[in-house]
Scaffold this active site. Structure first.
Site, mmCIF file in Angstrom:
data_model
loop_
_atom_site.group_PDB
_atom_site.id
_atom_site.type_symbol
_atom_site.label_atom_id
_atom_site.label_comp_id
_atom_site.label_asym_id
_atom_site.label_seq_id
_atom_site.Cartn_x
_atom_site.Cartn_y
_atom_site.Cartn_z
ATOM 1 N N GLY A 191 7.764 -0.705 -1.462
ATOM 2 C CA GLY A 191 9.046 0.004 -2.585
ATOM 3 C C GLY A 191 9.749 -0.190 -2.804
ATOM 4 N N GLY A 192 10.519 0.819 -2.099
ATOM 5 C CA GLY A 192 12.393 0.504 -2.361
ATOM 6 C C GLY A 192 12.683 -0.763 -1.279
ATOM 7 N N GLY A 219 24.446 -29.810 -25.531
ATOM 8 C CA GLY A 219 24.953 -28.267 -24.382
ATOM 9 C C GLY A 219 24.924 -28.591 -22.996
ATOM 10 N N ALA A 220 24.156 -29.072 -22.516
ATOM 11 C CA ALA A 220 23.311 -29.368 -21.229
ATOM 12 C C ALA A 220 25.179 -30.604 -20.292
ATOM 13 C CB ALA A 220 22.549 -31.015 -20.973
HETATM 14 C C1 HXC Z 1 5.360 6.434 5.738
HETATM 15 C C2 HXC Z 1 3.894 5.270 6.369
HETATM 16 C C3 HXC Z 1 4.394 4.486 5.410
HETATM 17 C C4 HXC Z 1 5.275 5.378 4.826
HETATM 18 C C5 HXC Z 1 2.821 2.721 6.406
HETATM 19 N N1 HXC Z 1 3.025 4.059 6.928
HETATM 20 N N2 HXC Z 1 3.738 3.032 5.528
HETATM 21 N N3 HXC Z 1 4.251 6.245 6.671
HETATM 22 N N4 HXC Z 1 5.627 6.262 4.917
HETATM 23 N N5 HXC Z 1 5.365 4.585 3.178
HETATM 24 C C6 HXC Z 1 1.898 4.876 8.576
HETATM 25 C C7 HXC Z 1 0.568 4.522 7.708
HETATM 26 O O1 HXC Z 1 0.147 5.916 7.362
HETATM 27 C C8 HXC Z 1 -0.080 4.081 9.468
HETATM 28 O O2 HXC Z 1 0.260 5.805 10.105
HETATM 29 C C9 HXC Z 1 0.706 2.889 10.239
HETATM 30 O O3 HXC Z 1 2.028 3.282 8.799
HETATM 31 C C10 HXC Z 1 0.999 1.374 9.142
HETATM 32 O O4 HXC Z 1 -0.300 1.568 8.396
HETATM 33 P P1 HXC Z 1 -1.362 0.808 8.269
HETATM 34 O O5 HXC Z 1 -1.224 1.435 6.557
HETATM 35 O O6 HXC Z 1 -2.088 0.813 9.048
HETATM 36 O O7 HXC Z 1 -0.891 -0.238 7.890
HETATM 37 P P2 HXC Z 1 -1.363 -1.896 7.243
HETATM 38 O O8 HXC Z 1 -2.334 -2.074 6.830
HETATM 39 O O9 HXC Z 1 -1.030 -3.147 6.892
HETATM 40 O O10 HXC Z 1 -0.600 -1.857 5.187
HETATM 41 C C11 HXC Z 1 0.975 -1.220 5.639
HETATM 42 C C12 HXC Z 1 1.157 -0.887 4.219
HETATM 43 C C13 HXC Z 1 0.678 -0.036 3.802
HETATM 44 C C14 HXC Z 1 -0.224 -1.794 2.922
HETATM 45 C C15 HXC Z 1 2.477 -1.441 3.876
HETATM 46 O O11 HXC Z 1 0.228 1.125 4.825
HETATM 47 C C16 HXC Z 1 0.639 1.059 2.903
HETATM 48 O O12 HXC Z 1 0.531 1.100 1.781
HETATM 49 N N6 HXC Z 1 1.314 1.805 3.011
HETATM 50 C C17 HXC Z 1 2.179 2.783 1.367
HETATM 51 C C18 HXC Z 1 3.632 1.724 0.712
HETATM 52 C C19 HXC Z 1 4.345 2.531 0.034
HETATM 53 O O13 HXC Z 1 3.425 3.080 -1.401
HETATM 54 N N7 HXC Z 1 5.604 2.427 -0.013
HETATM 55 C C20 HXC Z 1 6.233 3.219 -0.931
HETATM 56 C C21 HXC Z 1 6.554 4.170 -1.270
HETATM 57 S S1 HXC Z 1 7.745 5.199 -2.303
HETATM 58 P P3 HXC Z 1 -1.108 5.545 11.432
HETATM 59 O O14 HXC Z 1 -0.652 6.531 12.379
HETATM 60 O O15 HXC Z 1 -2.249 6.021 10.441
HETATM 61 O O16 HXC Z 1 -1.408 4.535 11.728
HETATM 62 C C22 HXC Z 1 8.924 3.835 -1.916
HETATM 63 C C23 HXC Z 1 10.109 4.788 -3.412
HETATM 64 C C24 HXC Z 1 11.688 4.202 -3.410
HETATM 65 O O17 HXC Z 1 9.509 2.920 -1.517
HETATM 66 C C25 HXC Z 1 12.198 3.737 -3.699
HETATM 67 C C26 HXC Z 1 13.592 3.568 -4.557
HETATM 68 C C27 HXC Z 1 14.432 2.640 -5.279
#
Ligand code: HXC
Length: 516
Positions: free
Chosen positions: A172-173, A406-407
């Site tokens: 994401g961000g 051009g190069a």
């Molecule tokens: C809150 C989060 C989180 C997030 C992970 N966690 N990402 N909590 N916000 N963005 C938490 C999980 O719930 C988990 O908590 C712990 O962190 C570890 O994550 P896991 O999923 O167990 O780890 P893993 O299997 O290695 O997977 C990692 C991951 C996955 C691929 C990053 O967590 C994931 O897909 N996260 C969301 C990614 C996402 O969509 N981000 C976009 C956000 S929007 P627990 O307590 O359950 O262990 C964004 C927009 C901004 O960023 C734009 C700006 C330009």
């Protein structure tokens, strides 16, 4: 125990708690995945014992969506200052053990704090990424928080070096802060994507793994988002230090000198045999680069992307130099969209950080074809022209073989601000290749000849004889000097020494309009 002692004991206890981030279980899980913790990474990157943490006691006070149960000292990032090879640097490392390293308002405040001080003090910034992106529970707060960091990244751009290491997910961000910095290294289990596999499946139905979507191979080989891929985190951290060694602390300083002991007068006879006899036969331009600059000093940047161009850093007499080169053993060294982006970016990085540029030219021209024209090769190629024309650092070009059309102009020509232009005697400066040229200007004569094939060959030979050399360009001052290949190192060393204190300025303006 006296009062002060009690306070100190409490602080020590809080520090111990903070050092555990999200707790021992999470640390063990991080290790089980083969990943290091934020603090372990910092300690490997910085000079031993030099790290001083700032913001260790920062904690959020939010309660929404269970955040009150996810309150950790220092939150999901470790920030502070330390030294690399004795040079002060600012550093932040996202802590995946705390809510997946997710980006919170507090994380942003901590990062911004050290970035602000680094910018005022003129010291490089290192960012170590391992984050699931915006902390979803914080909602729009975390979006605003990203904005604060992006502004810092942009304000620091070209002022202090910014080096990003991606050492885990960067979702994401989280991708955009590294994308705004100077160099991205992906190491260990790194991947970067804006929208993850789940979202893609939902929106488009496409099934793709995280690795295939945004692994290091994708970003260093296909997208060009990242500059280096490393197997292990340790290798990535070592590489980050090496990159810094070629860069200054900030844009008002010069990069440090590392005397290598390689004599500047060293002549390399092997260079006299580097160019093959066949006009289109390939050779590896990196052999020339390795032979000319200080031994073992060449660091190639983006080695896996647009291999028809080679860019990197090296040292001459210990001084940092930026290298740009066409690569004749890949696509004949032709310029295309990706190579143009790669070259233009490196020229601008060198110019921003006061690093002289040496350009090796062996290029038949821009790659022809609809895919290139439709893709905007004019716009992308213009970035190369723009970057060289805008640069004020010392610039030297060396034509090793083809410098066509051009190069010839794009690759650091005298008219476009190169300070010195050299050519090997094998140089060929011409509007275009002999075959194409003969068929255009002698078309009628070839058609009318008793044996057009024979006449065509004669005309090609005639054109080649007249123009496929460096002397027509040297006649008119487009080339300063034709040099024997073995003399290249002493020649470049002197030219760089002459130009060391070069002063050049562009007219004041808010900013130019580089054709992005
Ligand atoms: C809150 C989060 C989180 C997030 C992970 N966690 N990402 N909590 N916000 N963005 C938490 C999980 O719930 C988990 O908590 C712990 O962190 C570890 O994550 P896991 O999923 O167990 O780890 P893993 O299997 O290695 O997977 C990692 C991951 C996955 C691929 C990053 O967590 C994931 O897909 N996260 C969301 C990614 C996402 O969509 N981000 C976009 C956000 S929007 P627990 O307590 O359950 O262990 C964004 C927009 C901004 O960023 C734009 C700006 C330009």
């Amino acid at each position: 125990m006296g009062n002060t002692e009690k306070h100190i004991a409490k602080l020590r206890e809080m520090r111990s708690t903070a050092m555990l981030g999200g707790g021992q279980k999470r640390i063990d899980a991080q290790h089980e995945r083969g990943k290091l913790t934020a603090r372990e990474r910092i300690n490997l990157l910085l000079d031993e014992g030099s790290f001083h943490e700032f913001g260790m006691m920062a904690t959020h006070s939010l309660t929404t969506f269970g955040l009150d149960k996810q309150r950790f000292l220092g939150d999901a990032v470790v920030t502070g200052f330390g030294k690399i090879d004795g040079r002060p640097v600012a550093i932040y490392a996202q802590d995946f053990t705390v809510v997946g390293g997710s980006f919170s308002e507090l994380q942003s405040q901590k990062i911004c704090r050290i970035c602000d001080k680094a910018l005022e003090a003129g010291i490089p910034i290192f960012g170590l990424g391992d984050s699931g992106g915006a902390r979803i529970q914080e909602g729009v707060r975390s979006l605003a928080a990203y904005g604060e960091v992006f502004v810092r990244n942009v304000m620091a751009s070209g002022v202090v070096p910014q080096i990003s290491l991606i050492l885990g997910p960067c979702a994401g961000g989280a991708v955009y802060s590294p994308a705004l910095t100077d160099f991205i290294i992906m190491a260990g289990q790194a991947y970067m994507f804006l929208t993850g596999p789940e979202v893609i499946k939902t929106v488009t139905g496409e099934m793709v793994s995280a690795e295939d979507l945004g692994g290091a191979a994708v970003h260093t080989g296909t997208s060009g988002v990242a500059h280096f891929a490393c197997e292990t985190e340790q290798e990535g951290l070592d590489l980050a230090k090496r990159i810094l060694s070629y860069l200054p602390q900030n844009n008002t300083e010069n990069a440090p000198r590392f005397v290598t002991g390689d004599p500047i007068n060293r002549a390399d006879e092997a260079l006299n045999a580097l160019i093959p006899d066949g006009p289109n036969s390939p050779y590896d331009i990196r052999d020339a680069i390795e032979a000319v600059f200080d031994r073992d000093s060449f660091l190639e940047v983006q080695p896996d992307y647009a291999a028809n161009a080679v860019v990197g850093f090296a040292r001459m007499d210990g001084y940092s130099v930026a290298i740009i080169a066409n690569q004749p053993c890949f696509m004949a060294g032709a310029l295309n969209i990706d190579a143009s982006d790669k070259i233009a970016r490196h020229v601008r990085i060198a110019d921003a950080y006061n690093i002289p540029i040496v350009t090796f030219v062996d290029c038949p021209g821009f790659l022809p074809g609809t895919s290139q024209e439709y893709g905007g090769v004019i716009r992308h190629g213009a970035k190369v022209l723009y970057a060289y024309c805008e640069a004020t650092v010392p610039m030297i070009s060396l034509i090793t073989r083809k410098s066509f059309g051009g190069a010839h102009l794009a690759m650091s020509s005298r008219q476009m601000r190169a300070d010195f232009a050299f050519s090997w005697p094998t140089g060929q400066v011409a509007v275009m290749g002999a075959e194409g040229a003969a068929n255009i200007i002698f078309r009628d004569e070839i058609k009318k000849a008793a044996d057009p094939k024979v006449r065509e060959q004669e005309m090609i030979e005639m054109y080649r004889e007249e123009f496929m050399n460096p002397y027509r360009a040297a006649d008119v001052g487009q080339i300063d000097e034709v040099i024997i290949p073995s003399e290249t190192r002493p020649r470049l060393a002197l030219a760089l020494e002459v130009l060391r204190n070069k002063v050049a300025q562009n007219l004041p303006r808010k900013h130019g309009l580089c054709p992005v």
